[in-house]
Design an enzyme around this catalytic site. Structure first.
Site, mmCIF file in Angstrom:
data_model
loop_
_atom_site.group_PDB
_atom_site.id
_atom_site.type_symbol
_atom_site.label_atom_id
_atom_site.label_comp_id
_atom_site.label_asym_id
_atom_site.label_seq_id
_atom_site.Cartn_x
_atom_site.Cartn_y
_atom_site.Cartn_z
ATOM 1 N N ASP A 1 -2.228 -3.970 13.130
ATOM 2 C CA ASP A 1 -1.850 -3.001 12.106
ATOM 3 C C ASP A 1 -2.818 -1.827 12.073
ATOM 4 O O ASP A 1 -2.412 -0.674 11.877
ATOM 5 C CB ASP A 1 -1.788 -3.664 10.728
ATOM 6 N N HIS B 1 -4.261 8.584 11.978
ATOM 7 C CA HIS B 1 -5.438 8.782 11.133
ATOM 8 C C HIS B 1 -6.644 8.932 12.052
ATOM 9 O O HIS B 1 -6.839 8.147 12.977
ATOM 10 C CB HIS B 1 -5.643 7.576 10.207
#
Length: 240
Positions: A53, A153
């Site tokens: 994840d 990110h």
């Protein structure tokens, strides 16, 4: 004079206590609320795999990180860069927890022993916009900060975005400060009156997103006050 460091990290997972490590550190320096360009950006070899994840969020593969330095080898340099600065961090508890673990593993003291204040922009945003979405993405959208190149990110990119968000979130705090010569306001500890009529103050027009946010707040006040919002009454009387 005020030195601030806007800081973000990327990690292999969510738990420093369970062995997750920092893989990227991004820092943007502000001095008197202005960007200086004295930034810091480092990738680290965490000596472990990223959780699936987490990898989907930051996209930093084990192969990419394999030849990067270990955090401990640069820990002292990072301490000196951050020393005495106020840190600006979104959801500060997360990044501070990971940094403290890395410093502990390197045999160094925790973050608060060598930096100034730590400002959590998530907590700050919640006080300014209670009940609203206050993620970094949401705040960028609210303030019109361009995040179009944010596919993954990234610590440096997110620190740059957060610096812009922070300036918008806290603008107005210094708006009434006037630069006066050092010998004018105080003489021998006594307060000297200053004739404010000599100053010409600029008129700043509200941006469209500010007007929209203001109207949204007024609508909420209208709802809770059954249409008796004082601000609207004053504005209507002023027009009349």
């Amino acid at each position: 004079m005020s030195r601030q460091i806007v800081l973000d990290t990327e990690t292999t997972g969510l738990s420093a206590e369970n062995g997750d490590r920092i893989i990227e550190l991004g820092c943007v320096e502000l001095f008197n609320r202005k960007l200086t360009g004295n930034d810091l950006h480092i990738y680290f070899n965490p000596e472990r795999e990223s959780h699936e994840d987490a990898l989907k969020v930051h996209g930093l593969t084990t192969d990419f990180l394999r030849d990067k330095p270990k955090f401990a080898t640069l820990a002292n340099d990072i301490v000196e860069y951050l020393r005495d600065a106020e840190l600006i961090i979104h959801n500060a508890a997360f990044d501070v927890g990971f940094l403290n673990k890395e410093f502990e593993l390197a045999g160094l003291q925790p973050l608060r022993s060598f930096v100034g204040d730590i400002t959590d922009t998530l907590a700050l945003a919640k006080t300014v916009y209670p009940g609203k979405r206050n993620s970094l993405d949401a705040l960028c959208d609210r303030f019109g900060v361009d995040r179009s190149n944010r596919t993954f990110h990234g610590a440096k990119l997110d620190a740059q975005l957060l610096a812009d968000v922070y300036i918008n979130l806290t603008r107005g705090q210094d708006a009434l400060l006037i630069d006066i010569a050092a010998n004018e306001p105080v003489l021998g500890g006594a307060v000297v009156a200053v004739d404010l009529r000599s100053f010409v103050l600029p008129v700043l027009t509200a941006a469209d997103y500010e007007l929209a946010a203001h109207e949204e707040l007024l609508l909420q006040l209208d709802k809770t006050s059954n249409g008796r919002t004082i601000f609207r009454q004053v504005a209507e009387n002023a027009v009349a």
